[in-house]
Design an enzyme around this catalytic site. Structure first.
Site, short mmCIF file in Angstrom:
data_model
loop_
_atom_site.label_atom_id
_atom_site.label_comp_id
_atom_site.label_asym_id
_atom_site.label_seq_id
_atom_site.Cartn_x
_atom_site.Cartn_y
_atom_site.Cartn_z
N CYS A 55 0.81 -1.09 -0.05
CA CYS A 55 -0.19 0.01 -0.07
C CYS A 55 0.83 1.26 0.03
O CYS A 55 2.02 1.27 0.33
CB CYS A 55 -0.93 -0.06 1.15
SG CYS A 55 -2.33 0.94 1.01
N TYR A 83 -3.48 -9.76 15.45
CA TYR A 83 -2.51 -9.29 16.52
C TYR A 83 -2.26 -10.20 17.59
O TYR A 83 -1.37 -10.10 18.51
CB TYR A 83 -2.83 -7.98 16.88
CG TYR A 83 -2.44 -6.78 15.69
CD1 TYR A 83 -1.57 -6.18 15.27
CD2 TYR A 83 -4.03 -6.63 15.28
CE1 TYR A 83 -1.69 -5.47 14.19
CE2 TYR A 83 -4.15 -5.94 14.10
CZ TYR A 83 -2.88 -5.20 13.38
OH TYR A 83 -2.84 -4.33 12.44
N CYS A 117 -4.20 6.12 -0.01
CA CYS A 117 -3.90 5.02 -0.42
C CYS A 117 -3.25 4.95 -1.75
O CYS A 117 -2.75 4.08 -2.73
CB CYS A 117 -4.74 3.87 -0.33
SG CYS A 117 -5.00 3.38 1.35
N LYS A 132 -12.32 -5.18 1.50
CA LYS A 132 -11.88 -4.16 2.53
C LYS A 132 -12.84 -3.14 2.65
O LYS A 132 -12.98 -2.22 1.96
CB LYS A 132 -10.53 -3.93 2.07
CG LYS A 132 -10.01 -2.85 3.23
CD LYS A 132 -8.38 -2.44 2.74
CE LYS A 132 -7.79 -1.44 3.95
NZ LYS A 132 -6.58 -1.24 3.50
N LYS A 134 -11.61 -8.03 5.24
CA LYS A 134 -11.05 -7.00 6.39
C LYS A 134 -12.28 -6.08 6.44
O LYS A 134 -12.59 -5.49 5.69
CB LYS A 134 -9.84 -6.37 5.84
CG LYS A 134 -9.37 -5.49 6.94
CD LYS A 134 -7.83 -4.93 6.59
CE LYS A 134 -7.19 -3.85 7.48
NZ LYS A 134 -6.31 -3.20 7.05
N ARG A 158 -11.59 7.45 3.35
CA ARG A 158 -11.13 6.43 2.26
C ARG A 158 -12.46 5.95 1.56
O ARG A 158 -12.33 4.79 0.96
CB ARG A 158 -10.31 5.34 2.68
CG ARG A 158 -8.97 5.93 3.14
CD ARG A 158 -7.80 5.02 3.69
NE ARG A 158 -6.61 5.56 3.99
CZ ARG A 158 -5.94 5.39 5.11
NH1 ARG A 158 -6.28 4.35 6.00
NH2 ARG A 158 -4.79 6.02 5.23
N SER A 191 -7.18 -4.11 14.17
CA SER A 191 -6.58 -3.22 15.30
C SER A 191 -7.94 -2.95 16.33
O SER A 191 -7.53 -3.02 17.51
CB SER A 191 -5.78 -2.09 14.73
OG SER A 191 -6.69 -1.19 14.06
#
Length: 321
Positions: free
Chosen positions: A119, A313, A129, A195, A248, A217, A274
């Site tokens: 990206c 994560y 992006c 996404k 995602k 975005r 996240s």
């Protein structure tokens, strides 16, 4: 006369329940994200993501070794350059921070499967992006060319797979063509095909220092209110040469994961993002939930919906449970 059979819930011992479980999470299913930042003197914690760091180049190699020793077989790399510009120069430079990290990790951990996130947002001074024109709009085709340059530079550095996350139109095909032309026909592409323009990305933008300086975005990421668009986007990337399709975020989109699993004849990945990580960590810190139990339940739900690979994560934590 026999009574009709009526299924009932199985009452059994813990051993039998484990024997009969048909959805099992293993370290090989998990991919750990890593952040490496150029110019750091020491690794810095990401405040909104307890346990996650912006690593120095030396420390990201140490962390990769630790992950490999713990049983993790794959990582996905994100880079933060020291300087940003309007052309995302650091993204496709052969001396860029991610390119250096790929080469050093591969040298230290030759059996670790390295995925590079492709990206431009971390490298653009405006945080979008793609290239932005004078009207504030994303220039798709120019951006796609830079993305193909970036993917090629990652592969030349030693990446085992590239993962374009930008959501520019045609980028999978452009990357496939560029890699094939350079002799890298066997390098797979894991596309962030589905996404969404999600509110769950906030902590990541702290970690990657990639928040847009203006606007949002939504013009190039997907609207979560349009459920049928997922198949359209996924098939476009399949037709362009994607090898793995990703959804995602994960938890709020398990219906989409299941829908794609039923329709798309490719391996499927999902990204436990996240915001999902931060919420679990925050609630666990307050004692409101059992962190280990919730992590295991959430990861199992993602796999049960159809994801073979999960970027999380919690990957390292899972291996230490």
């Amino acid at each position: 006369m026999h009574q009709p059979y009526r299924p009932r819930r199985l009452r059994s011992s813990p051993i039998l329940r484990d024997m009969l479980a048909d959805v099992i999470i293993e370290p090989k299913n998990l991919i750990q994200p890593l952040f490496v930042k150029e110019g750091l003197k020491s690794s810095q914690p990401v405040k909104s993501m307890p346990g996650i760091f912006q690593h120095t180049l030396a420390d990201v190699v140490k962390e990769a070794k630790s992950l490999s020793k713990a049983g993790i077989q794959s990582v996905i790399l994100f880079g933060i350059p020291q300087k940003k510009d309007k052309k995302a120069s650091g993204a496709h430079s052969h001396t860029g921070i991610v390119q250096k990290a790929i080469a050093e990790i591969k040298n230290a951990c030759p059996n670790l499967f390295i995925i590079s996130d492709v990206c431009l947002c971390e490298y653009m001074e405006h945080g979008h992006c793609g290239v932005i024109n004078s009207k504030g709009d994303v220039e798709n085709d120019i951006s796609v060319s830079l993305l193909a340059d970036t993917a090629l530079s990652h592969v030349k550095a030693g990446a085992d797979m590239v993962a374009p996350s930008d959501m520019m139109d045609g980028r999978v095909g452009a990357i496939r063509s560029r890699l094939d032309a350079e002799g890298f026909q066997n390098i797979p592409i894991m596309s962030y095909a589905v996404k969404y323009a999600s509110s769950f990305y906030g902590p990541f933008r702290d970690a990657a220092e990639s928040a847009p300086s203006h606007g949002d975005r939504k013009s190039y990421q997907m609207d979560y209110r349009r459920s049928h668009e997922a198949l359209t986007e996924a098939w476009l990337d399949v037709d362009e040469g994607a090898d793995i399709i990703m959804v995602k975020p994960a938890m709020a989109y398990l219906d989409i994961v299941a829908q794609l699993k039923a329709e798309i004849p490719l391996p499927l990945a999902a990204y436990q993002v996240s915001g999902e990580y931060a919420m679990i960590k925050a609630a666990a810190k307050q004692g409101w939930i059992d962190e280990k139990a919730v992590v295991l339940e959430s990861l199992t739900a993602i796999k049960r919906a159809g994801a073979s690979l999960i970027i999380s994560y919690f990957a390292k934590d899972f291996c230490n449970f």
